[in-house]
Design an enzyme around this catalytic site. Structure first.
Site, PDB file in Angstrom:
ATOM      1  CE  LYS A 174     -11.424  -3.626   0.542  1.00 14.35           C
ATOM      2  NZ  LYS A 174     -12.016  -2.928   1.672  1.00 14.35           N
ATOM      3  N   GLY A 227      -1.846  -6.253   4.134  1.00 16.04           N
ATOM      4  CA  GLY A 227      -2.752  -6.802   5.136  1.00 16.04           C
ATOM      5  C   GLY A 227      -2.275  -8.151   5.624  1.00 16.04           C
ATOM      6  CD  GLU A 249       3.865  -4.583   4.455  1.00 20.01           C
ATOM      7  OE1 GLU A 249       3.951  -5.486   5.321  1.00 20.01           O
ATOM      8  OE2 GLU A 249       3.389  -3.464   4.680  1.00 20.01           O
ATOM      9  CB  CYS A 283       3.027  -5.481   9.117  1.00 23.67           C
ATOM     10  SG  CYS A 283       3.778  -4.080   8.263  1.00 23.67           S
ATOM     11  CD  GLU A 384       0.954  -9.947  11.779  1.00 25.30           C
ATOM     12  OE1 GLU A 384       1.715  -8.995  11.589  1.00 25.30           O
ATOM     13  OE2 GLU A 384       0.215 -10.425  10.904  1.00 25.30           O
TER      14      GLU A 384
END
Length: 489
Positions: A174, A227, A249, A283, A384
């Site tokens: 996906k 994500g 992750e 990230c 973040e």
């Protein structure tokens, strides 16, 4: 404008839902494609096909050498179409051509690496006793549900697809709703190889529908997600219903520690690369720079001056060094954090604005943004932002640097800059993060595991660890001299 379709069981199919997702170029807001939105029923059907294919053994029972040959075919197809993949990534994600091409080249290398890994010795053997032989073997898990983000649409897909297929699993990918273009092209290329139909499937749509269905399905044996930490937490909770394996992750707020004995030019250069590469939408970005007080002012001065020279523009501009933000929604989120930083009392040393001039009016562009005089309790230091925004903080000594560095919910990455190698190694070993550097940033290789501590995730991608993520470990005990055991006599 391209009309995208799902790829299920070797066929390109429309969705039963007539509503489409509009795919745009974030540098221009030009509509470049429309993508289908899968329903829960369609997702469940795709999962069943993947399971049926796995159980048939058409892929899972192939020898490692046979699977390796197909992975090399895929690598060849990617190499032959690397220019088109690069262009699609530039258009759909907004990153610069240099970054997009680097991603495409690494995607090729990832398939080659896992093809080679399949030809290496695997498993173990033990002599439990003179009459017993124990074998440790690796087996595919079954159906792998792979959910990838929008910041590295092609590369993150390949980081999951290559090891999952290498292990013998059937997969369901996906892509992110807003960046499916390179995933579709990747499956077009895989369709031209000897990969069995049904072994790899692509389905597009909302995470709340497709991702949720993958996470809760009893027919999916592992869900691998890259994500945000918030979404990762939801997937983990959903997957707990049937105790499937989860590989995550997630986010980061990574520290980049600059000691006063560093080579200042090198530290400034890598620190710019550490946050502004990918427009900060990475990230592992070094979004917290910790500078020892003896060189703090000098570092900030040089850093700001260098950052002023970063050329922001559309990815297809050969002079652009930093590209667009992926969407208007994310752009607004970054601008909101910049507002919060100013309200919290941080000093805005550079940037902070959307760029709406020099032909960039229609795109989602933000100036490289630098905050100084920050403290660890500020939201811009703790949360973040996932954009070209960096916070520079002062520290006194090693002990304080380590304390500030680890004062975070995350633990994905970190770096230390110092000419004292003993000190650098001493400090980096204390940084609670899974991906670290000494006198560098962002430089990694396919052979090394990728993943983090704490709320930055569970499990590892890449290297031998990446293959292990998609395998079950089984022990087989063989009686070499079978005879009655007489246990109950």
């Amino acid at each position: 404008m391209k009309e995208l379709k799902h790829y299920i069981n070797g066929q390109w199919i429309e969705s039963s839902d007539p509503k489409k997702l509009t795919i745009i170029n974030p540098a221009t807001q030009e509509v470049i494609a429309r993508a289908p939105k899968a329903t829960k029923v369609e997702t469940e059907e795709a999962i069943k096909i993947a399971k049926r294919t796995f159980e048939s053994g058409v892929w899972s029972d192939r020898s490692p050498q046979e699977r390796a040959a197909v992975l090399l075919q895929i690598a060849d197809k990617l190499q032959e179409n690397i220019d088109e993949l690069t262009e699609l990534e530039v258009q759909n994600n907004g990153k610069t051509r240099r970054e997009a091409q680097s991603d495409a080249e690494e995607a090729v290398g990832t398939f080659i690496y896992y093809a080679g890994l399949l030809n290496m010795p695997n498993g173990q053997a033990y002599e439990a006793s003179s009459d017993m032989q124990t074998l440790i073997v690796k087996e595919p898990m079954g159906v792998a549900g792979l959910i990838v983000p929008w910041n590295f649409p092609l590369l993150m897909s390949v980081w999951k697809i290559a090891p999952a297929l290498a292990a013998g699993n059937s997969i369901l990918l996906k892509p992110a709703e807003i960046t499916p273009m390179t995933a579709v092209k990747l499956f077009e290329l895989m369709n031209e190889t000897d990969l069995p139909k049904g072994a790899a499937n692509l389905i597009m749509g909302a995470g709340s529908v497709v991702g949720q269905t993958i996470a809760e399905s009893n027919d999916v044996d592992i869900v691998s997600f890259t994500g945000s930490t918030g979404v990762g937490r939801q997937i983990m909770q959903t997957a707990a219903g049937n105790m499937k394996k989860v590989s995550l992750e997630l986010g980061g707020k990574s520290p980049n520690i600059i000691f006063d004995d560093t080579d200042l030019e090198t530290a400034v250069d890598y620190s710019l690369f550490g946050i502004f590469m990918g427009s900060g939408q990475v990230c592992s970005s070094g979004s917290r720079i910790l500078v020892q007080e003896g060189i703090y002012d000098e570092f900030v001065k040089k850093y700001v001056e260098k950052a002023k020279g970063i050329r922001v523009g559309p990815g297809n501009d050969k002079n652009a060094q930093m590209g667009a933000i992926v969407s208007e929604q994310h752009l607004e989120s970054i601008l909101d954090y910049i507002r919060i930083g100013k309200e919290e009392g941080a000093t805005l040393a550079l940037g902070g604005n959307r760029i709406e001039k020099n032909g960039l009016e229609k795109g989602f562009f933000i100036e490289p943004t630098i905050f100084t005089n920050v403290t660890s309790d500020m939201r811009i230091v703790r949360e973040e932002i996932f954009g070209p925004v960096v916070a520079i903080q002062k520290f006194k000594d090693e002990e304080e640097a380590i304390k500030i560095a680890n004062d975070t919910d995350f633990g994905l990455a970190g770096a230390v800059f110092s000419t004292d190698q003993n000190k650098a190694l001493r400090v980096i070993k204390k940084v609670r993060a899974g991906i670290t550097w000494v006198n560098a940033y962002h430089l990694t290789n396919i052979q090394a595991p990728w993943g983090g501590y704490k709320q930055s995730g569970i499990g590892r991608s890449l290297g031998t660890y990446g293959l292990d993520e998609y395998q079950e470990t089984k022990q087989i005990n063989i009686n070499l001299a079978p005879k009655p055991i007489h246990w109950f006599e």
